[in-house]
Design a protein around this motif. Structure first.
Motif, PDB file in Angstrom:
ATOM      1  N   GLY A  93       0.781  -1.174   0.195  1.00  0.00           N
ATOM      2  CA  GLY A  93       0.136  -0.004  -0.010  1.00  0.00           C
ATOM      3  C   GLY A  93       0.813   1.290   0.062  1.00  0.00           C
ATOM      4  N   MET A  94       1.939   1.264   0.835  1.00  0.00           N
ATOM      5  CA  MET A  94       2.881   2.375   0.896  1.00  0.00           C
ATOM      6  C   MET A  94       3.596   2.630  -0.531  1.00  0.00           C
ATOM      7  N   ARG A  95       3.879   1.558  -1.241  1.00  0.00           N
ATOM      8  CA  ARG A  95       4.582   1.911  -2.510  1.00  0.00           C
ATOM      9  C   ARG A  95       3.581   2.300  -3.341  1.00  0.00           C
ATOM     10  N   GLU A  96       2.297   2.122  -3.453  1.00  0.00           N
ATOM     11  CA  GLU A  96       1.269   2.819  -4.243  1.00  0.00           C
ATOM     12  C   GLU A  96       1.255   4.096  -4.008  1.00  0.00           C
ATOM     13  N   THR A  97       1.197   4.204  -2.526  1.00  0.00           N
ATOM     14  CA  THR A  97       0.703   6.022  -2.087  1.00  0.00           C
ATOM     15  C   THR A  97       1.857   6.644  -2.269  1.00  0.00           C
ATOM     16  N   MET A  98       3.149   6.098  -2.178  1.00  0.00           N
ATOM     17  CA  MET A  98       4.065   7.108  -2.279  1.00  0.00           C
ATOM     18  C   MET A  98       4.379   7.555  -3.793  1.00  0.00           C
ATOM     19  N   LYS A  99       3.698   7.050  -4.592  1.00  0.00           N
ATOM     20  CA  LYS A  99       3.808   7.429  -6.020  1.00  0.00           C
ATOM     21  C   LYS A  99       2.810   8.682  -6.245  1.00  0.00           C
ATOM     22  N   GLN A 100       1.972   8.798  -5.176  1.00  0.00           N
ATOM     23  CA  GLN A 100       0.890   9.886  -5.429  1.00  0.00           C
ATOM     24  C   GLN A 100       1.387  11.001  -5.462  1.00  0.00           C
ATOM     25  N   ASP A 101       0.699  12.100  -6.223  1.00  0.00           N
ATOM     26  CA  ASP A 101       1.090  13.439  -6.338  1.00  0.00           C
ATOM     27  C   ASP A 101       1.167  14.118  -4.803  1.00  0.00           C
ATOM     28  N   PHE A 102      -0.002  13.877  -4.075  1.00  0.00           N
ATOM     29  CA  PHE A 102       0.003  14.465  -2.931  1.00  0.00           C
ATOM     30  C   PHE A 102       1.150  14.263  -1.905  1.00  0.00           C
ATOM     31  N   ILE A 103       1.747  13.172  -2.052  1.00  0.00           N
ATOM     32  CA  ILE A 103       3.222  13.050  -1.440  1.00  0.00           C
ATOM     33  C   ILE A 103       4.180  14.126  -1.734  1.00  0.00           C
ATOM     34  N   LYS A 104       4.363  14.066  -2.968  1.00  0.00           N
ATOM     35  CA  LYS A 104       5.270  14.911  -3.498  1.00  0.00           C
ATOM     36  C   LYS A 104       5.168  16.649  -3.209  1.00  0.00           C
ATOM     37  N   PHE A 105       3.828  16.569  -3.199  1.00  0.00           N
ATOM     38  CA  PHE A 105       3.369  18.117  -2.713  1.00  0.00           C
ATOM     39  C   PHE A 105       3.491  18.307  -1.328  1.00  0.00           C
ATOM     40  N   ALA A 106       3.255  17.096  -0.514  1.00  0.00           N
ATOM     41  CA  ALA A 106       3.636  17.317   0.910  1.00  0.00           C
ATOM     42  C   ALA A 106       5.221  17.707   1.035  1.00  0.00           C
ATOM     43  N   ARG A 107       5.873  16.907   0.363  1.00  0.00           N
ATOM     44  CA  ARG A 107       7.346  17.483   0.501  1.00  0.00           C
ATOM     45  C   ARG A 107       7.724  18.846   0.037  1.00  0.00           C
ATOM     46  N   ALA A 108       7.015  19.252  -0.926  1.00  0.00           N
ATOM     47  CA  ALA A 108       7.275  20.383  -1.629  1.00  0.00           C
ATOM     48  C   ALA A 108       6.863  21.741  -0.437  1.00  0.00           C
ATOM     49  N   LYS A 109       5.959  21.081   0.432  1.00  0.00           N
ATOM     50  CA  LYS A 109       5.502  22.085   1.563  1.00  0.00           C
ATOM     51  C   LYS A 109       6.543  22.181   2.519  1.00  0.00           C
ATOM     52  N   GLY A 110       7.626  21.281   2.625  1.00  0.00           N
ATOM     53  CA  GLY A 110       8.553  21.302   3.588  1.00  0.00           C
ATOM     54  C   GLY A 110       8.339  20.309   4.715  1.00  0.00           C
ATOM     55  N   VAL A 111       7.383  19.554   4.348  1.00  0.00           N
ATOM     56  CA  VAL A 111       7.021  18.538   5.586  1.00  0.00           C
ATOM     57  C   VAL A 111       7.957  17.495   5.714  1.00  0.00           C
ATOM     58  N   ARG A 112       8.463  17.088   6.980  1.00  0.00           N
ATOM     59  CA  ARG A 112       9.609  16.167   7.134  1.00  0.00           C
ATOM     60  C   ARG A 112       9.260  14.698   6.900  1.00  0.00           C
ATOM     61  N   ASN A 113      10.424  14.112   6.692  1.00  0.00           N
ATOM     62  CA  ASN A 113      10.032  12.834   6.030  1.00  0.00           C
ATOM     63  C   ASN A 113       9.313  12.105   7.078  1.00  0.00           C
ATOM     64  N   ARG A 114       9.502  11.822   8.191  1.00  0.00           N
ATOM     65  CA  ARG A 114       8.762  11.066   9.286  1.00  0.00           C
ATOM     66  C   ARG A 114       7.289  11.313   8.991  1.00  0.00           C
TER      67      ARG A 114
ATOM     68  N   MET B 230      -6.544  17.811  -8.918  1.00  0.00           N
ATOM     69  CA  MET B 230      -7.260  16.637  -8.321  1.00  0.00           C
ATOM     70  C   MET B 230      -6.722  15.667  -7.565  1.00  0.00           C
ATOM     71  N   THR B 231      -5.213  15.723  -7.601  1.00  0.00           N
ATOM     72  CA  THR B 231      -4.347  14.852  -7.033  1.00  0.00           C
ATOM     73  C   THR B 231      -3.445  15.535  -6.100  1.00  0.00           C
ATOM     74  N   SER B 232      -3.542  16.485  -5.974  1.00  0.00           N
ATOM     75  CA  SER B 232      -2.316  17.371  -5.102  1.00  0.00           C
ATOM     76  C   SER B 232      -2.511  17.293  -3.670  1.00  0.00           C
ATOM     77  N   LEU B 233      -4.036  17.268  -3.441  1.00  0.00           N
ATOM     78  CA  LEU B 233      -4.231  17.248  -2.074  1.00  0.00           C
ATOM     79  C   LEU B 233      -4.518  15.952  -1.409  1.00  0.00           C
TER      80      LEU B 233
END
Lengths: 321, 539, 328
Positions: free
Chosen positions: A210-231, C98-101
């Motif tokens: 599930g993580m492998r799937e989720t990690m590919k999602q855009d919102f993960i990258k977006f979270a990183r772009a916000k400066g959210v720490r890895n953990r 749609m996918t960024s949030l």
């Protein structure tokens, strides 16, 4: 919401009804309950008396009718083996089973899920690969073998833990449980670990996938772009999304564990429900078998219901209707 | 660094507390059993472990010595009329129940009334030969039998005496939860499938046993039981699996004790019928449609065909005793003159030819099915397989039908509700009555395929052996009060049975125990009942 | 200069070979300036944006060059140190609203996260600020909508939320990667207008990445055109749009259909984007260029001035050829 509850309760009743029919008819064709109640060299008279006492001389549908009526009032009959209420026997043994199930589920939750998150986020690292390989053994090794090995290593060879049995029982929050004593915990460890192993392996693999799937999602990258720490990215953003299938499996496993701790309890001489079930099956003790199965069916339906409710807490997109 | 320290502390705590609990109290005995008592109400279940545990708490009128012969217990002495149909019992005085109540004849009569109730008692058969009983005074009562019955003691011995004052009017469940007897031990705690804790009854009427506190731990898994012995968690274990014997023997502090069991393993053949097992899935097949088992030569041939010594040495690891008779030595009626038919496959083949069943074109004479359990007796599946092999070698095609015990016993029952399905099966039998007449009653007394000859008799006579002479002898034995005379009559019965090859006996199993020889000395009982008073502590 | 990118190289090492996604790219962004980066899909413009943010993941790696932001060398910073900068100093707007949030958290929580990470406001102050932010991006009833989940919003609204998030910590530079591509045309105009207004208001810089020339012509102060990982033309927006000097840019602009013209066929750039594993020896655009000469096949071109100051192209042509085909 009210309508939803009513629907679910209706489903529960339907399931229990069907299960009770299946249980009744299956147990009536397998094994001979008279075996337990009369000696091998019993005379015809003795046999006849026993049959009348059990009501086995009546036609099947009459027997079923009586069975339903008494079941609805909570009377599952007296065990042929123990000559006491079947339901009471199950209730007596329930706490012991719950003890090892709870510890096993805690292990699954607090070890398997974080490891799964780690393995899913960093699949190429050494620890991840090791953990994944071990998880395969966790699924493929039979629990009775693992149990025996643990007894040998920790009980005999290193003599740090007791070989079998349940420990001292004390009072915790008003309940009698072996969680309350150190001796109790020492006895709990090995059977819980044995029980937990294949569970942990499954949850770990599921979380990782599930993580492998989720990690590919855009919102993960977006979270990183916000400066959210890895953990926080892993355990905050990613994990909650991964949890839906994990929660489903967790719920099912919990049900399965409660119902079928048979092998572990036999190996560790743990006085729980699983051992009661296998003894009842071996002896053809119908009241216990029927009570047990209906109890298990009820539990599964209930757990399913809880899991469905949990979904809505985890994923706001899911709507109960 | 911090984690390592934490682990170290944790391990030390575990070890320390492990060590502390190992210093068990003195005079305390911990025994690993193979199962738990089903109920501490002594009547509903008639089963070895349940009975043994209940015998700690309750007494009967009569006890058993190690040859299973009757000795006085709550009854000090007894008298019988000349034809053994009226018995008078004189009860011990000054005996008290655990709760302080006095033991009187009322308690005995109450127990008798209760034991007869079929619905709640598995011991109703014990009074099946009794017509009536009545109180003579506070410590005497009289029993009148329906017919002369010298074996009454063996039956009465199985009735535990309850306290009328506390049990009268209570439910069965209540009685099970408040066991109150006159026995050597009182119940402290019963946690089902975990432990039974007993403490010595200091006011017991007889000799006090050595152990002050006894803990019975039910451990059904063989490997785990052995592990408990190795780790010292228990002082003794029962039913040691054959494969663990060598390993346990090697340990310095462990003694392995073996004792020939009362259980005999033997073959039943439907030799007294023209239509053997009509409902069998795989019926008996012979070239001319007759039942070969009817012929004495055929039965003898099958006996000769089996290499019992090889079974004992190869399958049972020499932990079994080949036997010619179903009666354990020491029982009344044991006949030492009966010998086994020796292993002789050549002779077997000759006998089969002579009986009129030569080998056919396919090499086989006729076809049988051997039914056996595979999880009830020691190595039962393997033994049955070997037997089938021996029979095949002399030309008898043998289908092997192994099944789990829950199905097996119904399958081979003489009153099988599914029909008559087995013409050849392997089973065991154990009787702890000490009287071979009681065994003959079940094994040898006539019964027909379509019904009982005498109600209650011939319960496991699966051969449908029909011999009025034997029936008469058995009846006579039962009404002969003098043990020596009775023994002679029974010896004749067994000789006839051996000559007729009603069954083919194989061997007696061994009961195997392992004990901590630094702490205790255990003298096992023939009937595999574990009694705390059979233990002595090493000085 | 707020941002200086010098000779940035970002390569992807795959099984089939190495893709030079960003191949020696240099540019600057001044304070308050909007720089437009234009090009087709796969030309490396998004990768440039991610390289600056430090979000390049395996199998990609920044292989060389320098990124100077506010005087600091970004490529030398550790992940933890970059986390201080991401969101706070440089924030990013993604392409697909749609996918960024994150679907399982409320938008209130997701905006607040920015404030929790990068500001020292109290919880009440944070909440107030979230409401303000939502209001500033034009979302009606902001207090009520804080507790809604992303799936309660339409595409356009979500993008507004994302813009709000990007602005929350008052960054100096916003990298907007195709911010309107996934939106309806009518909404696009609204969003662009909003973005321009907010950026001007706060005097922050923006790196606007898009393939849409129309968008870039509206918004940007300066424009860079990329092709196959390299910059082929750069200059002031007006210059590049009105006087496209590189054949590729000319092709791009030429292929926009014009309402006031009557043509039976649309103009296209003939040929296709080359295989990134097998780039031509000379100029990357040579196979498709209608002006290409022999030198173009063999030698990679350098920058040379087009018409006006600051307007550069990477081409072998002596000077730019204007749309009419006249040589200047």
């Amino acid at each position: 919401m009210f309508k939803y509850l009513v629907t679910r309760i209706g489903q529960l009743v339907a399931v229990l009804f069907i299960v009770s029919m299946l249980v009744f008819f299956m147990t009536s064709v397998v094994g001979d309950p008279l075996q337990l109640l009369v000696r091998q060299n019993a005379s015809n008279e003795e046999r006849q008396a026993a049959m009348e006492y059990l009501g086995l001389d009546k036609p099947l549908y009459v027997q079923y009718g009586k069975f339903i009526v008494s079941t609805l009032s909570g009377d599952f009959g007296k065990s042929y083996m123990y000559h006491t209420s079947a339901l009471r026997l199950i209730a007596e043994r329930f706490p012991a089973t719950m003890e090892i199930v709870i510890v096993a589920m805690l292990l699954s939750g607090f070890i398997a899920i974080p490891l799964g998150v780690y393995a899913g986020a960093y699949p190429k690292r050494m620890l991840s690969k090791t953990v994944m390989t071990l998880s395969v053994t966790g699924i493929s090794l039979p629990s009775f073998w693992v149990g025996m090995v643990l007894i040998f290593v920790f009980g005999l060879h290193f003599s740090v833990l007791p070989v079998s049995g349940r420990g001292q029982v004390g009072s915790l929050l008003g309940i009698q449980t072996s969680f309350a004593t150190l001796d109790g915990w020492k006895h709990l460890l090995l059977p819980s670990i044995t029980l937990a192993l294949s569970n942990m392996a499954t949850i770990l693999r599921l979380t990782r996938a599930g993580m492998r799937e989720t990690m590919k999602q855009d919102f993960i990258k977006f979270a990183r772009a916000k400066g959210v720490r890895n953990r926080k990215v892993l355990f905050g953003h990613a994990l909650k999304n991964t949890l839906i299938p994990v929660v489903t499996v967790f719920g099912l496993q919990l049900g399965t564990l409660i119902a079928f701790t048979t092998i572990t309890e036999t190996i560790f001489a743990w006085p729980g429900m699983g051992k009661l079930l296998i003894d009842a099956i071996n002896a053809g003790d119908r009241p216990i078998i029927s009570a047990y199965i209906i109890f298990v069916a009820f539990m599964f339906v209930f757990l399913n219901f809880i899991v469905d409710l949990l979904y809505t807490l985890i994923d706001p997109r899911i709507d109960l209707s | 660094m911090k984690y390592r320290l934490l682990c170290g502390v944790l391990v030390s705590i575990l070890c320390l507390s492990g060590g502390l609990s190992a210093v068990a109290a003195d005079r305390e005995l911990i025994v690993g059993l193979a199962g738990d008592a089903y109920s501490l109400n002594p009547y509903p279940r008639n089963e070895t472990i349940t009975n043994a545990i209940n015998n700690h708490i309750f007494d009967s009128l009569i006890g058993s010595d190690n040859d299973l012969q009757p000795i006085p217990a709550l009854a000090e002495r007894w008298e019988t009329s000349e034809d053994a149909s009226v018995w008078t019992f004189f009860l011990r005085k000054g005996v008290k129940f655990h709760n302080g109540n006095d033991f009187t004849v009322d308690d005995v009569l109450y127990s008798f009334d209760k034991v007869k109730i079929r619905e709640t008692s598995a011991f109703s058969f014990t009074l099946s030969t009794v017509e009536s009983y009545k109180k003579l005074d506070d410590h005497t009562f009289e029993v009148t039998c329906k017919a002369p019955n010298s074996l009454l003691l063996a039956h009465l011995r199985e009735i535990s005496i309850l306290d009328k004052e506390s049990c009268d009017g209570q439910t069965e469940d209540w009685i099970a939860l408040h066991p109150n007897g006159t026995g050597r031990y009182k119940l402290v705690e019963h946690v089902r499938e975990d432990r039974i804790v007993l403490e010595r009854n200091e006011a017991f009427w007889g000799d006090l046993p050595e152990p002050v506190k006894v803990v019975f731990k039910p451990i059904s898994n063989d490997g785990t039981r052995t592990a408990n012995m190795l780790s010292g968690a228990v002082d003794m274990i029962v039913n040691v699996p054959v494969r663990d014997v060598e390993m346990l023997r090697k340990r310095e502090n462990i003694a392995v004790v073996t004792q020939p069991s009362l259980r005999i393993i033997y073959l039943n053949m439907q030799g007294w019928t023209d239509s053997p097992s009509p409902d069998a899935a795989k019926p008996l097949k012979s070239p001319d449609g007759s039942n070969p088992l009817k012929k004495l030569e055929v039965r003898q041939a099958m006996y000769h065909a089996i290499n019992e010594d090889e079974i004992v040495s190869k399958i049972m690891n020499n932990l079994a005793t080949p036997t010619a008779t179903y009666i354990p030595a020491g029982f009344n009626g044991y006949n030492p003159d009966i010998k086994r038919l020796p292993y002789d496959p050549v002779l077997a083949e000759q006998l089969l030819d002579k009986a009129g069943y030569p080998r056919q074109a396919d090499g086989y004479r006729f076809e049988l099915t051997l039914d056996s359990s595979n999880d009830r007796y020691v190595n039962d599946g393997d033994i049955a397989t070997a037997v089938a092999g021996y029979l095949e070698r002399v030309g008898i095609k043998t289908n092997l039908n192994l099944m789990s015990r829950t199905i097996f016993f119904t399958y081979i029952g003489t009153k099988n509700t599914e029909g008559d399905t087995s013409h050849l099966c392997m089973t065991g039998w154990a009787d702890s009555g000490g009287e071979s007449a009681l065994m003959a009653l079940d094994l040898m007394y006539s019964i027909r395929q379509d019904g009982e000859v005498k109600p209650g008799y011939g319960g496991v006579n699966r051969s449908f052996y029909l011999n009025p002479k034997v029936d008469a002898l058995i009846d006579k034995a039962i009404s002969t009060p003098d043990p020596a005379e009775r023994s002679k009559i029974m010896q004749e019965v067994w000789q006839i049975g051996a000559d007729d090859v009603v069954y083919i006996p194989l061997h007696f199993q061994e009961d195997i125990y392992a004990a901590n020889k630094d702490k205790i000395i255990y003298r096992p009982r023939k009937n595999n009942y574990i009694y705390a008073w059979d233990f002595e502590f090493v000085k | 200069m707020l941002l200086e990118v010098r000779n940035l190289k970002t390569f992807f090492h795959t099984f089939r070979g190495t893709v030079r996604a960003v191949d020696d790219v240099s540019f600057t962004i001044a304070k308050g300036e909007i720089l437009g980066i234009v090009g087709e899909s796969g030309c490396g413009k998004s990768v440039t944006g991610f390289s600056i943010m430090g979000l390049i993941e395996e199998p990609g790696k920044v292989a060389g060059g320098e990124i100077l932001f506010d005087g600091r060398r970004l490529l030398d910073l550790s992940d933890n140190q970059m986390n201080e900068i991401r969101g706070k100093e440089i924030s990013m707007i993604f392409q697909d609203p749609m996918t960024s949030l994150n679907p399982v958290y409320t938008i209130g929580e997701q905006i607040e996260e920015m404030l929790t990470l990068h500001s020292s406001l109290s919880p009440r102050e944070r909440r107030k600020r979230c409401v303000e932010l939502l209001r500033s991006v034009g979302i009606p009833n902001p207090e009520g909508r804080l507790n809604d989940y992303p799936h309660h919003f339409s595409g356009g609204m979500r993008q507004r939320v994302i813009i709000a998030i990007a602005l929350a910590a008052e960054p100096k530079l916003i990298v907007a990667d195709e911010p309107t591509t996934a939106l309806d045309v009518t909404i696009q105009a609204q969003i662009l207008k909003l973005m321009k207004a907010l950026v001007r208001e706060r005097n922050c810089s923006m790196m606007l990445i898009t393939h849409d020339l129309a968008v870039v012509s509206e918004m940007a102060d300066r424009i860079i055109v990329m092709y196959c990982g390299q910059i082929v033309e750069e200059g002031r927006a007006r210059d590049v749009i009105e006087n496209p000097s590189h054949p590729y840019t000319q092709g791009l602009i030429g292929s926009i259909p014009k309402l006031n013209e009557d043509k039976s066929r649309l103009e296209t750039i003939h040929g296709i984007v080359p295989n990134m594993f097998e780039l031509p020896e000379g100029c990357n655009f040579s196979p498709r260029c209608r002006f290409c000469r022999e030198i173009c096949f063999g030698v990679k071109p350098d920058f040379r001035l087009a018409n006006t100051e600051g307007h550069l192209i990477r081409c072998h042509s002596a000077c730019g050829v204007s749309e009419g085909g006249n040589e200047v």
